[in-house]
Enzyme design. Sequence first.
Site, PDB file in Angstrom:
ATOM      1  N   ASN D  36     -47.196  32.186 -24.202  1.00 14.02           N
ATOM      2  CA  ASN D  36     -47.748  33.106 -25.294  1.00 14.02           C
ATOM      3  C   ASN D  36     -46.348  33.629 -25.979  1.00 14.02           C
ATOM      4  O   ASN D  36     -45.509  33.984 -25.153  1.00 14.02           O
ATOM      5  CB  ASN D  36     -48.550  34.047 -24.591  1.00 14.02           C
ATOM      6  CG  ASN D  36     -48.087  34.610 -23.187  1.00 14.02           C
ATOM      7  OD1 ASN D  36     -47.247  35.473 -23.322  1.00 14.02           O
ATOM      8  ND2 ASN D  36     -48.987  34.395 -22.269  1.00 14.02           N
ATOM      9  N   ASP D 127     -23.159  29.878 -25.678  1.00 16.48           N
ATOM     10  CA  ASP D 127     -23.328  30.058 -27.110  1.00 16.48           C
ATOM     11  C   ASP D 127     -24.674  31.062 -27.083  1.00 16.48           C
ATOM     12  O   ASP D 127     -24.770  31.971 -27.754  1.00 16.48           O
ATOM     13  CB  ASP D 127     -23.664  28.866 -27.897  1.00 16.48           C
ATOM     14  CG  ASP D 127     -22.638  28.160 -28.251  1.00 16.48           C
ATOM     15  OD1 ASP D 127     -21.698  28.536 -28.186  1.00 16.48           O
ATOM     16  OD2 ASP D 127     -22.874  26.753 -28.870  1.00 16.48           O
ATOM     17  N   TYR D 221     -22.289  31.261 -36.318  1.00 13.32           N
ATOM     18  CA  TYR D 221     -23.388  30.048 -36.600  1.00 13.32           C
ATOM     19  C   TYR D 221     -24.466  30.406 -37.539  1.00 13.32           C
ATOM     20  O   TYR D 221     -24.720  31.337 -37.691  1.00 13.32           O
ATOM     21  CB  TYR D 221     -24.020  29.782 -35.076  1.00 13.32           C
ATOM     22  CG  TYR D 221     -24.709  28.553 -35.163  1.00 13.32           C
ATOM     23  CD1 TYR D 221     -24.136  27.423 -35.144  1.00 13.32           C
ATOM     24  CD2 TYR D 221     -25.916  28.653 -35.341  1.00 13.32           C
ATOM     25  CE1 TYR D 221     -24.860  26.007 -35.235  1.00 13.32           C
ATOM     26  CE2 TYR D 221     -27.015  27.416 -35.236  1.00 13.32           C
ATOM     27  CZ  TYR D 221     -26.443  26.344 -35.170  1.00 13.32           C
ATOM     28  OH  TYR D 221     -27.279  25.338 -35.157  1.00 13.32           O
TER      29      TYR D 221
END
Lengths: 224, 224, 224, 224
Positions: D36, D127, D221
């Site tokens: 969920n 990352d 990024y």
Amino acid sequence: MTTAITGSAVTALRETVCRLHDELVRYGLVAWTAGNVSGRVPGEDLFVIKPSGISYDDLTPESIVVCDLDGNLVDGDLAPSSDTAAHAYVYRAMPHVGGVVHTHSTYASAWAARGEAIPCVLTAMADEFGGEIPVGPFALIGNDDIGKGIVATLEGHRSPAVLMQNHGVFTIGKDARAAVKAAVMCEDVARTVHVARQLGEPLPIAQADIDRLHDRYQNVYGQR
Amino acid sequence: MTTAITGSAVTALRETVCRLHDELVRYGLVAWTAGNVSGRVPGEDLFVIKPSGISYDDLTPESIVVCDLDGNLVDGDLAPSSDTAAHAYVYRAMPHVGGVVHTHSTYASAWAARGEAIPCVLTAMADEFGGEIPVGPFALIGNDDIGKGIVATLEGHRSPAVLMQNHGVFTIGKDARAAVKAAVMCEDVARTVHVARQLGEPLPIAQADIDRLHDRYQNVYGQR
Amino acid sequence: MTTAITGSAVTALRETVCRLHDELVRYGLVAWTAGNVSGRVPGEDLFVIKPSGISYDDLTPESIVVCDLDGNLVDGDLAPSSDTAAHAYVYRAMPHVGGVVHTHSTYASAWAARGEAIPCVLTAMADEFGGEIPVGPFALIGNDDIGKGIVATLEGHRSPAVLMQNHGVFTIGKDARAAVKAAVMCEDVARTVHVARQLGEPLPIAQADIDRLHDRYQNVYGQR
Amino acid sequence: MTTAITGSAVTALRETVCRLHDELVRYGLVAWTAGNVSGRVPGEDLFVIKPSGISYDDLTPESIVVCDLDGNLVDGDLAPSSDTAAHAYVYRAMPHVGGVVHTHSTYASAWAARGEAIPCVLTAMADEFGGEIPVGPFALIGNDDIGKGIVATLEGHRSPAVLMQNHGVFTIGKDARAAVKAAVMCEDVARTVHVARQLGEPLPIAQADIDRLHDRYQNVYGQR
């Protein structure tokens, strides 16, 4: 070939059982034609089941056959699944069962090939299965041996799934949809526990916690 | 380039063989263009096969090429599969074979990389393969070595599948569809037995039981 | 932001490179936005590449950006891929390269995490890679270290793929499509060899046979 | 049953959260109904979440329910997810969290079954997670124990994901989409590191390099 059973309950059940086979395909539980769903006709000594050797793409509600509880074809143009005798035995022996599913799903069948029960080391397994998923005997197709093995194994367990040795999985449920859910969850937990064991031993869950989880899931989860 | 073979049997077979490549894709047996299906033209010394290096998305019935049993292109605008010589050899040596499939499917090729036959520890394997799936020799592409290896291995077995060492799988069948089914089931059992063996030894199935299962499946399963 | 590069070669290449990202998705080589394709503009000191952090569903030909060989944005509304410097370095250092692909595909990245080259034990690997798939150095993003590591590793190998330690895969090709094919085949053989090694040691292929297979595949396979 | 919350922010969030469940399905993180997504309503002490036991096919924006930060249903026709109390606890305790996701994805749950953190041996892991993915305590559903375990574990970590022992994964993010991304990346790295470890030990990444990678990814990024 057979007298048409045209009641609306049978018509609706054929539609439901036909479509539930799509779930076996969607979850990757079946290759080619190797897996089948059946559903008991409410209030009748009948069930509907996949015809033998028909591809899932070609299944239609009309192609789903109707059998009596001895596994004899009662309505339909095609031969019933070669697993019909096993389904029929379960319906005869377990009156509360309204649906049966059989697959050779990969991870569950791998446990079955070793004859090893899947230990209950995931809360999702406690929820759905209430403990380990047990192993049934090796049995040949062609008489009641598979059906007897399923029933003898499941009668002593909360689990709606049994791993038949060297064979695959049978699941039961209050209806066909519940049995399909059990087949999907059986493969899911069979895979996760397999992956967990590849790099070490999963931690156990205390029996009292398994009991609490199973009770809650069976009685609180979902919509009332 | 070649005389058009326009008979309706060839046209229908090109359509069938074209579409059967979709099953290789659907079951994840092939990456990029690495896998091919062929089918013998009934009553002719011809077969149809995938063209070389064409993506499955771009395959059309018209792009499927027709070859003679020496593997020479007889009809079609494209070069035949680089595996054509192996298919041709099988059709020459095994007159009962009507279809051949080649893949590098992951689990079957992993057994092939170790040069290890897949033991028959699943009832589904007894059904379809009648015993272990055997390993054929290492052979280079470019002459009849692969074809010879396939035929030499399968002639001593019930199995319609052979694991060619360090290479991949070849399957045969009475027609192209049966060979595709064997390729699908080969990868399915290769995966399940691999997974079973990752955590222990699968239980054996007695030879007499394998024989009974194989006999029944070949003669009773499906629609008559 | 930048002068529009509106030549038809760039327009066509943006379309091609955009669509090739669909292959990364189809073969399961990428999660979320982690993987990119670039292609050199024929006859220009330019290449086109995926914009940074854009989901594959949202990629359009217009969103593909154009960079010069130092990795500077020349045309496009979005910031280029964070891997642009590595792609640019490869294009500067290897004039025969027309396409570069980067992924973190699971099995190839697992070999990379151990810093282990993939041994050439499959004929398909000999075909496409001509030997083992080598490992490049650990390198941080942000300067030319990754590009240098790719080029230094691939210059001594037939392989169009390099496993960058603890990171993922870079592949090269004569154009973007060839580099994508190498990325697909790299993951395919990385997975098969991994699976083979899980249950024992794959059999080696003699170097002379690897050489023959590679030569034939590079010169005979596919359509002329 | 409840007062309608009809503000456009809630309507838009219901749509967003509904559609984000498709990503759980697409990436294979969920079986049947077991997973969920929730999202905090900006500027309100409310969040929206999946209803309990509803299949992903049947989810509509209107079926997504609205709860207050104690997990009480505030708007909607269906019972909220059985994991609502855990989501609510996270929103109460971590004001910067705008989205929470829960799954039983296979590889992450396998690490969780062993109670083992996933070591940071991939640059993609540095990352997104900035280090290892930690393990939280075993906790039963039905009170605040799961929520407390999530918060206690994540407060000491950069990681937006926690492996709850014997259970599955919870991820957090600045919004629901970021939490879904963390769930996708968590399973991706859980799988890659698992596969790497099957055949040996992954090489470590120095802490200073993990720090540099994490800092750059969080700040450079993507699109600004």
